[in-house]
Design a protein around this motif. Structure first.
Motif, PDB file in Angstrom:
ATOM      1  N   LEU A  68       0.836  -1.193   0.000  1.00 55.51           N
ATOM      2  CA  LEU A  68       0.000   0.000   0.000  1.00 55.51           C
ATOM      3  C   LEU A  68       0.868   1.238   0.000  1.00 55.51           C
ATOM      4  CD1 LEU A  68      -2.402  -1.171   2.848  1.00 55.51           C
ATOM      5  CD2 LEU A  68      -2.799  -1.342   0.392  1.00 55.51           C
ATOM      6  N   ASP A  75      -4.491   7.612   1.346  1.00 59.49           N
ATOM      7  CA  ASP A  75      -4.417   6.578   0.336  1.00 59.49           C
ATOM      8  C   ASP A  75      -3.994   7.190  -1.008  1.00 59.49           C
ATOM      9  OD1 ASP A  75      -4.844   4.411  -1.251  1.00 59.49           O
ATOM     10  OD2 ASP A  75      -6.890   4.031  -0.563  1.00 59.49           O
ATOM     11  N   LEU A  78      -6.414   8.145  -3.800  1.00 61.42           N
ATOM     12  CA  LEU A  78      -7.119   9.422  -3.802  1.00 61.42           C
ATOM     13  C   LEU A  78      -6.300  10.527  -4.461  1.00 61.42           C
ATOM     14  CD1 LEU A  78      -8.337   9.275  -0.115  1.00 61.42           C
ATOM     15  CD2 LEU A  78      -9.857   9.458  -2.069  1.00 61.42           C
TER      16      LEU A  78
ATOM     17  N   ALA B  41      -9.614   9.873   3.527  1.00 64.05           N
ATOM     18  CA  ALA B  41      -8.254   9.441   3.822  1.00 64.05           C
ATOM     19  C   ALA B  41      -7.913   8.140   3.112  1.00 64.05           C
ATOM     20  CB  ALA B  41      -8.077   9.284   5.321  1.00 64.05           C
ATOM     21  N   LEU B  42      -8.930   7.366   2.769  1.00 63.74           N
ATOM     22  CA  LEU B  42      -8.631   6.130   2.051  1.00 63.74           C
ATOM     23  C   LEU B  42      -9.855   5.649   1.288  1.00 63.74           C
ATOM     24  CD1 LEU B  42      -8.670   2.883   4.167  1.00 63.74           C
ATOM     25  CD2 LEU B  42      -9.770   4.954   4.904  1.00 63.74           C
ATOM     26  N   ILE B  43      -9.591   4.779   0.338  1.00 62.50           N
ATOM     27  CA  ILE B  43     -10.658   4.184  -0.456  1.00 62.50           C
ATOM     28  C   ILE B  43     -10.788   2.731  -0.068  1.00 62.50           C
ATOM     29  CG2 ILE B  43     -11.308   3.475  -2.789  1.00 62.50           C
ATOM     30  CD1 ILE B  43     -10.213   6.012  -3.833  1.00 62.50           C
ATOM     31  N   ARG B 273      -6.593 -12.839   3.695  1.00 61.82           N
ATOM     32  CA  ARG B 273      -5.912 -14.067   4.092  1.00 61.82           C
ATOM     33  C   ARG B 273      -6.827 -15.268   3.890  1.00 61.82           C
ATOM     34  NH1 ARG B 273      -1.240 -14.258   3.155  1.00 61.82           N
ATOM     35  NH2 ARG B 273      -1.185 -12.039   3.521  1.00 61.82           N
ATOM     36  N   ALA B 315      -7.148  -6.756   4.029  1.00 62.89           N
ATOM     37  CA  ALA B 315      -5.814  -6.449   4.562  1.00 62.89           C
ATOM     38  C   ALA B 315      -5.543  -4.949   4.486  1.00 62.89           C
ATOM     39  CB  ALA B 315      -4.755  -7.219   3.790  1.00 62.89           C
ATOM     40  N   LYS B 316      -6.075  -4.323   3.453  1.00 64.20           N
ATOM     41  CA  LYS B 316      -5.856  -2.888   3.299  1.00 64.20           C
ATOM     42  C   LYS B 316      -6.500  -2.097   4.436  1.00 64.20           C
ATOM     43  CE  LYS B 316      -6.702   1.017   0.227  1.00 64.20           C
ATOM     44  NZ  LYS B 316      -7.184   1.485  -1.066  1.00 64.20           N
ATOM     45  N   ALA B 319      -4.386  -2.504   7.524  1.00 61.44           N
ATOM     46  CA  ALA B 319      -3.133  -1.744   7.486  1.00 61.44           C
ATOM     47  C   ALA B 319      -3.393  -0.255   7.736  1.00 61.44           C
ATOM     48  CB  ALA B 319      -2.447  -1.948   6.136  1.00 61.44           C
ATOM     49  N   PHE B 320      -4.450   0.271   7.132  1.00 68.61           N
ATOM     50  CA  PHE B 320      -4.758   1.689   7.347  1.00 68.61           C
ATOM     51  C   PHE B 320      -5.195   1.945   8.778  1.00 68.61           C
ATOM     52  CE2 PHE B 320      -4.458   4.496   3.706  1.00 68.61           C
ATOM     53  CZ  PHE B 320      -4.170   3.617   2.682  1.00 68.61           C
ATOM     54  N   HIS B 323      -2.244   1.988  10.989  1.00 64.86           N
ATOM     55  CA  HIS B 323      -1.414   3.175  10.791  1.00 64.86           C
ATOM     56  C   HIS B 323      -2.081   4.415  11.385  1.00 64.86           C
ATOM     57  CE1 HIS B 323       1.273   6.065   9.006  1.00 64.86           C
ATOM     58  NE2 HIS B 323       0.253   6.665   8.436  1.00 64.86           N
ATOM     59  N   PHE B 324      -3.361   4.599  11.109  1.00 67.69           N
ATOM     60  CA  PHE B 324      -4.053   5.793  11.589  1.00 67.69           C
ATOM     61  C   PHE B 324      -4.158   5.813  13.110  1.00 67.69           C
ATOM     62  CE2 PHE B 324      -6.693   6.310   7.446  1.00 67.69           C
ATOM     63  CZ  PHE B 324      -5.622   6.949   6.859  1.00 67.69           C
ATOM     64  N   LEU B 354      -3.562 -11.420  -5.333  1.00 64.58           N
ATOM     65  CA  LEU B 354      -3.344  -9.983  -5.171  1.00 64.58           C
ATOM     66  C   LEU B 354      -3.096  -9.329  -6.520  1.00 64.58           C
ATOM     67  CD1 LEU B 354      -1.249  -9.849  -1.899  1.00 64.58           C
ATOM     68  CD2 LEU B 354      -3.686  -9.502  -2.212  1.00 64.58           C
ATOM     69  N   GLU B 358      -5.608  -6.364  -8.077  1.00 65.20           N
ATOM     70  CA  GLU B 358      -5.118  -5.061  -8.509  1.00 65.20           C
ATOM     71  C   GLU B 358      -5.963  -4.523  -9.673  1.00 65.20           C
ATOM     72  OE1 GLU B 358      -2.936  -3.797  -6.720  1.00 65.20           O
ATOM     73  OE2 GLU B 358      -2.084  -2.136  -7.835  1.00 65.20           O
TER      74      GLU B 358
END
Lengths: 101, 490
Positions: A68, A75, A78, B41-43, B273, B315-316, B319-320, B323-324, B354, B358
């Protein structure tokens, strides 16, 4: 001529293992005719930071699926992904969600 | 599930799989689709932009919804969280912490404990690196205030053979309905006085870890590590090595749960997973067990139920979230592959899925949903009908139709006296071929690549011997009985 760009480049989620285990890298990109975008940055990382096995980080001109990318904590989807034009003092973070090497 | 993802409405685009729409450049800041105010902040999902606040709410809600929907964790029950230090299980731990700190009405009501298995030995970590990972992990576990247990993969070599037998319960007494259990719990709490401010009290009675700064973690003796490494080195393929690691880890977690009185184990497989595991397992011939291997509930062990509350998260997202919201993780290296070795099926499948994801962002969720439609396995009535290694009901009825014949052929590459210093009498000599009938289709294939019997974990060999002997006895008694009940005592 674009001015040199200073960035903080970070790796997490295991991606740092490909960079000697170092998570934070302060980098300064040199002057070049076109403005710096993520596409160029990845090329630069491959040549300057990546120690071994580039196929574990890159695929084609982008990052490997499962890694990522966050630009200034948002992200990259965006922000235009590979075409995002880097600004001075930007923060680019790569997080791996992959298991295997 | 809202299928009409995306903001361009009407999906009359036909049946072609939806290709990923590249976000237009410079569209930032885009507003959050939920609140319409915060900047995204994310999609997530298929192009939904979320702001941090809404994403957090969405994430936390999902965990509670998962537990609420499935209703298998009873109030007051002891639940062991299996942590690897990786992103998904760390996010799971944070959800439990969040859930327990909520106001009374919404608070989670089970009693958590934590377990961490140190696998550094087989992941190519040096002793110093292992100690470092362990120390970081222990600090992290301790900070939660929950009771925790540390184990080393080496300890799998000391497991009892009983770990390969389903525990009592499950089939015996019918468990009370979820509703009754909740009501009983609330009543009990009322009787104990209204002071339900500290629900953790009942659980903390079992705290068995000293409070204070973590002592220098002790690694197991070097001889044990050597023994474990010999076992892994004898394995012929990386695929079998991954399977072996998974098996040893599961058994160690199960052992911890059994000896410490936990009745549920939570593991942190994400949706990503689960999808990878699903296809991997299909490729490994475990199609019959998809439901137990990847479903929300895994009841193969009888007394201890494994649940997978993170299987709705990509998983995305995890991970976000980590992190946030500063969820700490401890990264351990993957299993090393030897030179010139092809990668394991597990890794190939990860790369494949994966890569597809994509370009086709519904790939993972489609595979995941396919798994949800699988039915649970047929019940195995006795232990002899369960696979020695994975404890799933044996799927070997009708050997001819099922292409099982090749699995029955077993070369014996071990000439007598190859350093195997056992003075067993001729009749009791362990043979690899004798293991085969005890295994399911997939474990037969894995077993063939596990290397010589001598390096297998002792508990596996002991249990196999027991089952083989038992089968022999049964066969003898069948032969004896029809013949006029002679007093044929041997």
């Amino acid at each position: 001529m674009a001015a040199p760009v200073s960035l903080q480049v970070e790796f997490g989620g295991g991606a740092e293992l490909l960079f000697d285990g170092v998570k934070k890298h302060q980098v300064t990109l040199p002057c070049q005719p076109e403005p710096w975008d993520i596409r160029n940055l990845l090329k630069w990382i491959k040549q300057n930071l990546l120690k071994e096995r580039p196929e574990l980080f890159m695929q084609g001109e982008s990052v490997r699926p499962g890694i990522l990318v966050l630009i200034n904590d948002a992200d990259w989807e965006l922000m235009g992904e590979l075409d995002y034009k880097l600004q001075d003092q930007d923060n680019v973070l790569f997080i791996s969600t992959l298991h295997g090497g | 599930m809202c299928e009409a993802a995306g903001d361009d409405g009407g999906c009359g685009a036909g049946t072609a799989p939806e290709r990923r729409r590249r976000a237009p450049a410079h569209s930032h800041p885009r507003p959050c689709v939920k609140c319409g105010q915060g900047s995204a902040a994310l999609i997530i999902r298929l192009g939904d932009a979320f702001c941090r606040v809404c994403f957090r709410e969405y994430f936390v809600h999902k965990f509670r919804a998962m537990l609420g929907k499935n209703r298998v964790i009873f109030p007051g029950e002891k639940v062991l969280l299996a942590l690897s230090g990786g992103p998904a299980s760390s996010a799971m731990l944070r959800q439990v912490q969040e859930g327990l700190s909520r106001e009374t009405a919404k608070r989670l009501r089970f009693i958590p404990g934590l377990v961490y298995i140190d696998e550094g030995a087989v992941r190519g970590q040096s002793a110093a690196q292992r100690e470092q990972s362990l120390a970081r992990m222990e600090t992290l576990l301790q900070a939660t205030g929950f009771p925790y247990h540390l184990a080393h993969l080496e300890q799998a070599l000391e497991l009892p053979a009983s770990i390969l037998r389903p525990g009592p319960g499950g089939s015996g007494k019918p468990s009370p309905s979820y509703k009754d259990a909740v009501e009983g719990f609330i009543q009990q709490q009322r009787q104990e006085g209204d002071g339900d401010g500290d629900t953790l009290v009942p659980g903390l009675g079992t705290r068995d870890t000293p409070v204070g700064p973590p002592a220098a973690p002790r690694l197991p003796p070097a001889t044990r590590t050597q023994e474990l490494l010999r076992l892994f080195e004898a394995v012929e393929t990386p695929t079998a090595r991954e399977e072996l690691l998974q098996m040893l880890r599961t058994h160690l977690i199960l052992q911890t749960a059994r000896t410490r009185g936990y009745t549920k184990v939570m593991t942190g497989e994400s949706c990503t997973r689960v999808a990878i595991k699903l296809l991997t397992n299909l490729a490994l011939g475990r199609g019959a067990f998809l439901a137990v291997d990847t479903g929300f509930v895994d009841n193969r062990h009888g007394d201890v139920m494994v649940v997978r509350p993170m299987r709705d998260y990509m998983a995305k997202e995890i991970a976000f979230y980590n992190h946030f919201f500063d969820v700490p993780t401890v990264i351990v290296p993957p299993l090393p592959t030897k030179r010139r070795e092809k990668p394991s099926v597990h890794r190939l499948m990860e790369r494949f899925l994966l890569g597809l994801q994509e370009d086709f962002p519904s790939t993972i969720s489609t595979v995941y949903r396919y798994g949800d439609g699988r039915e649970a396995e047929a019940k195995a009535s006795s232990e002899s009908q369960r696979c020695l290694l994975c404890l799933c009901a044996l799927d070997i009825a009708g050997e001819e139709e099922l292409a099982l014949e090749p699995t029955l052929i077993m070369e014996e590459p071990e000439p007598v006296g190859n350093g195997c210093c056992q003075d067993t009498p001729a009749a009791g000599v362990e043979s690899r071929a004798a293991f085969i009938p005890l295994l399911c289709y997939s474990c037969r294939l894995t077993f063939k690549e596990l290397g010589p019997l001598a390096t297998l974990p002792p508990y596996v060999r002991a249990e196999a011997q027991r089952r083989i002997r038992r089968a022999e006895l049964e066969l003898q008694s069948q032969e004896v009985l029809p013949e006029d009940e002679e007093p044929g005592k041997s």
